[in-house]
Design a protein around this motif. Structure first.
Motif, PDB file in Angstrom:
ATOM      1  N   SER A  14      78.062   4.757 -21.961  1.00 58.25           N
ATOM      2  CA  SER A  14      77.095   5.853 -22.036  1.00 58.25           C
ATOM      3  C   SER A  14      77.498   6.994 -21.101  1.00 58.25           C
ATOM      4  O   SER A  14      78.172   6.775 -20.095  1.00 58.25           O
ATOM      5  N   GLY A  15      77.076   8.211 -21.443  1.00 60.22           N
ATOM      6  CA  GLY A  15      77.392   9.379 -20.603  1.00 60.22           C
ATOM      7  C   GLY A  15      78.836   9.813 -20.821  1.00 60.22           C
ATOM      8  O   GLY A  15      79.419   9.588 -21.883  1.00 60.22           O
ATOM      9  N   GLY A  16      79.450  10.396 -19.796  1.00 61.72           N
ATOM     10  CA  GLY A  16      80.833  10.877 -19.934  1.00 61.72           C
ATOM     11  C   GLY A  16      81.806   9.714 -20.024  1.00 61.72           C
ATOM     12  O   GLY A  16      81.649   8.718 -19.326  1.00 61.72           O
ATOM     13  N   TYR A  46      73.071   4.865 -25.693  1.00 65.24           N
ATOM     14  CA  TYR A  46      71.686   4.523 -26.045  1.00 65.24           C
ATOM     15  C   TYR A  46      71.341   4.978 -27.465  1.00 65.24           C
ATOM     16  O   TYR A  46      70.386   4.489 -28.058  1.00 65.24           O
ATOM     17  N   ARG A  77      75.215  11.174 -25.265  1.00 64.35           N
ATOM     18  CA  ARG A  77      74.009  11.401 -24.466  1.00 64.35           C
ATOM     19  C   ARG A  77      72.854  11.330 -25.468  1.00 64.35           C
ATOM     20  O   ARG A  77      72.968  11.847 -26.571  1.00 64.35           O
ATOM     21  N   CYS A  78      71.801  10.649 -25.096  1.00 61.04           N
ATOM     22  CA  CYS A  78      70.737  10.365 -26.060  1.00 61.04           C
ATOM     23  C   CYS A  78      69.394  10.886 -25.539  1.00 61.04           C
ATOM     24  O   CYS A  78      68.821  10.319 -24.602  1.00 61.04           O
ATOM     25  N   PHE A  81      66.134   8.582 -25.610  1.00 60.65           N
ATOM     26  CA  PHE A  81      66.000   7.498 -24.637  1.00 60.65           C
ATOM     27  C   PHE A  81      65.242   7.935 -23.387  1.00 60.65           C
ATOM     28  O   PHE A  81      64.769   7.104 -22.619  1.00 60.65           O
ATOM     29  N   TYR A  82      65.122   9.257 -23.199  1.00 63.10           N
ATOM     30  CA  TYR A  82      64.334   9.747 -22.052  1.00 63.10           C
ATOM     31  C   TYR A  82      62.836   9.508 -22.273  1.00 63.10           C
ATOM     32  O   TYR A  82      62.059   9.489 -21.338  1.00 63.10           O
ATOM     33  N   GLY A 106      78.612   3.210 -17.437  1.00 63.78           N
ATOM     34  CA  GLY A 106      78.360   4.657 -17.447  1.00 63.78           C
ATOM     35  C   GLY A 106      78.157   5.184 -16.044  1.00 63.78           C
ATOM     36  O   GLY A 106      78.537   4.550 -15.058  1.00 63.78           O
ATOM     37  N   GLY A 107      77.495   6.333 -15.956  1.00 63.66           N
ATOM     38  CA  GLY A 107      77.250   6.958 -14.663  1.00 63.66           C
ATOM     39  C   GLY A 107      75.817   6.733 -14.200  1.00 63.66           C
ATOM     40  O   GLY A 107      75.075   5.928 -14.786  1.00 63.66           O
ATOM     41  N   ASP A 108      75.424   7.447 -13.158  1.00 63.99           N
ATOM     42  CA  ASP A 108      74.103   7.210 -12.562  1.00 63.99           C
ATOM     43  C   ASP A 108      72.966   7.511 -13.531  1.00 63.99           C
ATOM     44  O   ASP A 108      71.932   6.845 -13.502  1.00 63.99           O
ATOM     45  N   GLY A 109      73.151   8.480 -14.420  1.00 63.72           N
ATOM     46  CA  GLY A 109      72.121   8.795 -15.422  1.00 63.72           C
ATOM     47  C   GLY A 109      71.893   7.590 -16.318  1.00 63.72           C
ATOM     48  O   GLY A 109      70.746   7.180 -16.569  1.00 63.72           O
ATOM     49  N   SER A 110      72.968   6.991 -16.767  1.00 63.07           N
ATOM     50  CA  SER A 110      72.871   5.811 -17.631  1.00 63.07           C
ATOM     51  C   SER A 110      72.166   4.675 -16.898  1.00 63.07           C
ATOM     52  O   SER A 110      71.393   3.919 -17.496  1.00 63.07           O
ATOM     53  N   GLN A 112      69.891   5.012 -14.526  1.00 64.15           N
ATOM     54  CA  GLN A 112      68.455   5.324 -14.446  1.00 64.15           C
ATOM     55  C   GLN A 112      67.760   4.917 -15.733  1.00 64.15           C
ATOM     56  O   GLN A 112      66.660   4.355 -15.725  1.00 64.15           O
ATOM     57  N   GLY A 113      68.417   5.221 -16.863  1.00 61.46           N
ATOM     58  CA  GLY A 113      67.866   4.833 -18.170  1.00 61.46           C
ATOM     59  C   GLY A 113      67.741   3.315 -18.258  1.00 61.46           C
ATOM     60  O   GLY A 113      66.722   2.782 -18.689  1.00 61.46           O
TER      61      GLY A 113
HETATM   62  P1  ADP Z   1      75.947   9.657 -16.877  1.00 61.42           P
HETATM   63  O1  ADP Z   1      75.568   8.247 -17.170  1.00 61.42           O
HETATM   64  O2  ADP Z   1      77.432   9.873 -17.052  1.00 61.42           O
HETATM   65  O3  ADP Z   1      75.421  10.125 -15.530  1.00 61.42           O
HETATM   66  P2  ADP Z   1      73.849  11.182 -18.258  1.00 61.42           P
HETATM   67  O4  ADP Z   1      73.158  11.603 -17.018  1.00 61.42           O
HETATM   68  O5  ADP Z   1      74.031  12.189 -19.329  1.00 61.42           O
HETATM   69  O6  ADP Z   1      75.321  10.595 -17.997  1.00 61.42           O
HETATM   70  O7  ADP Z   1      73.051   9.928 -18.849  1.00 61.42           O
HETATM   71  C1  ADP Z   1      73.457   9.276 -20.029  1.00 61.42           C
HETATM   72  C2  ADP Z   1      72.268   8.893 -20.859  1.00 61.42           C
HETATM   73  O8  ADP Z   1      71.437   7.981 -20.137  1.00 61.42           O
HETATM   74  C3  ADP Z   1      71.342  10.051 -21.211  1.00 61.42           C
HETATM   75  O9  ADP Z   1      71.781  10.787 -22.329  1.00 61.42           O
HETATM   76  C4  ADP Z   1      70.042   9.303 -21.526  1.00 61.42           C
HETATM   77  O10 ADP Z   1      70.090   8.749 -22.813  1.00 61.42           O
HETATM   78  C5  ADP Z   1      70.074   8.185 -20.488  1.00 61.42           C
HETATM   79  N1  ADP Z   1      69.308   8.598 -19.289  1.00 61.42           N
HETATM   80  C6  ADP Z   1      69.748   9.317 -18.233  1.00 61.42           C
HETATM   81  N2  ADP Z   1      68.767   9.508 -17.310  1.00 61.42           N
HETATM   82  C7  ADP Z   1      67.657   8.890 -17.819  1.00 61.42           C
HETATM   83  C8  ADP Z   1      66.302   8.740 -17.369  1.00 61.42           C
HETATM   84  N3  ADP Z   1      65.881   9.264 -16.210  1.00 61.42           N
HETATM   85  N4  ADP Z   1      65.443   8.068 -18.166  1.00 61.42           N
HETATM   86  C9  ADP Z   1      65.855   7.539 -19.337  1.00 61.42           C
HETATM   87  N5  ADP Z   1      67.108   7.660 -19.823  1.00 61.42           N
HETATM   88  C10 ADP Z   1      68.013   8.310 -19.089  1.00 61.42           C
END
Ligand code: ADP
Length: 328
Positions: A14-16, A46, A77-78, A81-82, A106-110, A112-113
């Motif tokens: 997920s992510g980059g 996601y 990026r989805c 899923f947010y 994935g990265g920190d955004g993934s 958090q999801g």
């Molecule tokens: P990375 O994982 O490389 O940091 P992103 O920040 O784009 O990349 O996050 C990847 C995906 O993870 C997002 O497109 C989304 O689907 C999910 N995601 C990121 N942050 C959240 C969050 N706070 N709540 C729910 N899903 C999230």
């Protein structure tokens, strides 16, 4: 620690994307199979979970991928899923296949999801740090950083040949929107005269002064490595300042861009991806849930997902001092 019987594991990227993600997928799949678990590949991060784009995987599904960049599961990026509704849809799709645990690369955004999802639906998740930026807490290395930095070094070495031939000043912009590790490591390894990174304050007057002083003693070949999105915006902005202040300098800009993301992963990235992938599954089986698997001082380290955030300010001024001394 928790106690829950895991039988079917889902894995996604997920992510980059980052080089070495395939090696991590391979390790997760084969370790799961070794333990008699079923494994499912979730396509496009996601998005595949929300849209039910999920495939069954066996040992052959991950044959001949350890050396390949990108990710066979694709990444995305989805937006859905947010939102809770999106995550509920994703949960229903996992449930319909009996998937009871997830490994998220994935990265920190993934992460958090994953953390949110796991709390809401009681699906244990394990995170593996897959990002070229190396800016995640709880690990000395992330999957893809070593390859990216080596790609940057190889490219800068080539640029240096033409720099030397023409007595030029080159400003090379590398990736790392919020993190200067690629710039710092590749800059030191290529003998850069200056490195501009978001973590430390850059004194433009000092750069101008050192270039002017070097020009006086006919040291005309100079390399500045800058991380994208730094204090000066980008390499072109920095170049404009230098041209204005030192009109005689023969200045060129090169932006390395996406070549840093692709390519065959280095041995180091393949190793840490394999190691982390193996321990992701072991961790699930031991009931150590909702953690990111990292490596600290060459040892596997587990960090709760909610703490696996972007980590800044770890690059000390000491490094920048060394850069200046070595490039004088
Ligand atoms: P990375 O994982 O490389 O940091 P992103 O920040 O784009 O990349 O996050 C990847 C995906 O993870 C997002 O497109 C989304 O689907 C999910 N995601 C990121 N942050 C959240 C969050 N706070 N709540 C729910 N899903 C999230």
């Amino acid at each position: 620690m928790a106690d829950k019987k895991i039988t079917r594991v889902g894995v996604l990227t997920s992510g980059g994307d980052s080089p070495g993600m395939n090696a991590a997928i391979r390790a997760v799949v084969r370790t799961s199979l070794f333990h008699g678990l079923e494994v499912f590949g979730i396509m496009r991060g996601y998005s595949g979970m929300v849209e039910n784009d999920i495939i069954s995987m066996n040992s052959r599904s991950v044959a001949n991928i350890i050396q390949r960049g990108g990710t066979i599961l694709k990444t995305a990026r989805c937006k859905e899923f947010y939102e809770y509704e999106g995550r509920k849809k994703a949960y229903d799709n996992l449930k319909s296949r009996g998937i009871d645990a997830l490994v998220v690369i994935g990265g920190d955004g993934s992460f958090q999801g994953a953390e949110k999802f796991s709390k809401e639906f009681d699906i244990p998740c394990i995170g593996l740090p897959g990002t070229i930026d190396k800016d995640i807490a709880g690990t000395d290395f992330t999957i893809g950083f070593d390859t990216a930095v080596n790609t940057a070094v190889e490219a800068i070495d080539k640029i240096r040949d033409t720099m030397e031939a023409h007595d030029r000043l080159f400003i090379v912009e590398v990736m790392g929107r919020d993190a200067g590790y690629i710039a710092l490591h590749s800059g030191i390894a290529t003998g850069a005269e200056n490195i501009v990174i978001p973590e430390t304050k850059t004194d433009i007057e000092e750069i101008i002064q050192s270039l002017t002083e070097k020009e006086k003693r006919k040291k005309l070949v100079n390399l500045i490595v800058i991380a994208e999105g730094g204090e000066f915006g980008d390499a072109y902005k920095l170049s404009a300042i230098i041209k204005e202040r030192i009109p005689t300098s023969d200045t060129r800009v090169c932006i390395l861009g996406h070549i840093q993301r692709g390519g065959s992963p280095s041995c180091h990235d393949r190793l840490i991806a394999s190691h982390m992938g193996y321990y992701a599954v072991e961790s699930l089986l031991l009931g150590r849930y909702n953690v990111m698997v990292g490596v600290i001082n060459n040892k596997i380290h587990y960090l709760p997902l909610e703490k696996a955030v972007k980590e800044k300010q770890k690059i000390g001024q000491e490094w920048m001092k060394i850069v200046k001394i070595l490039a004088s």
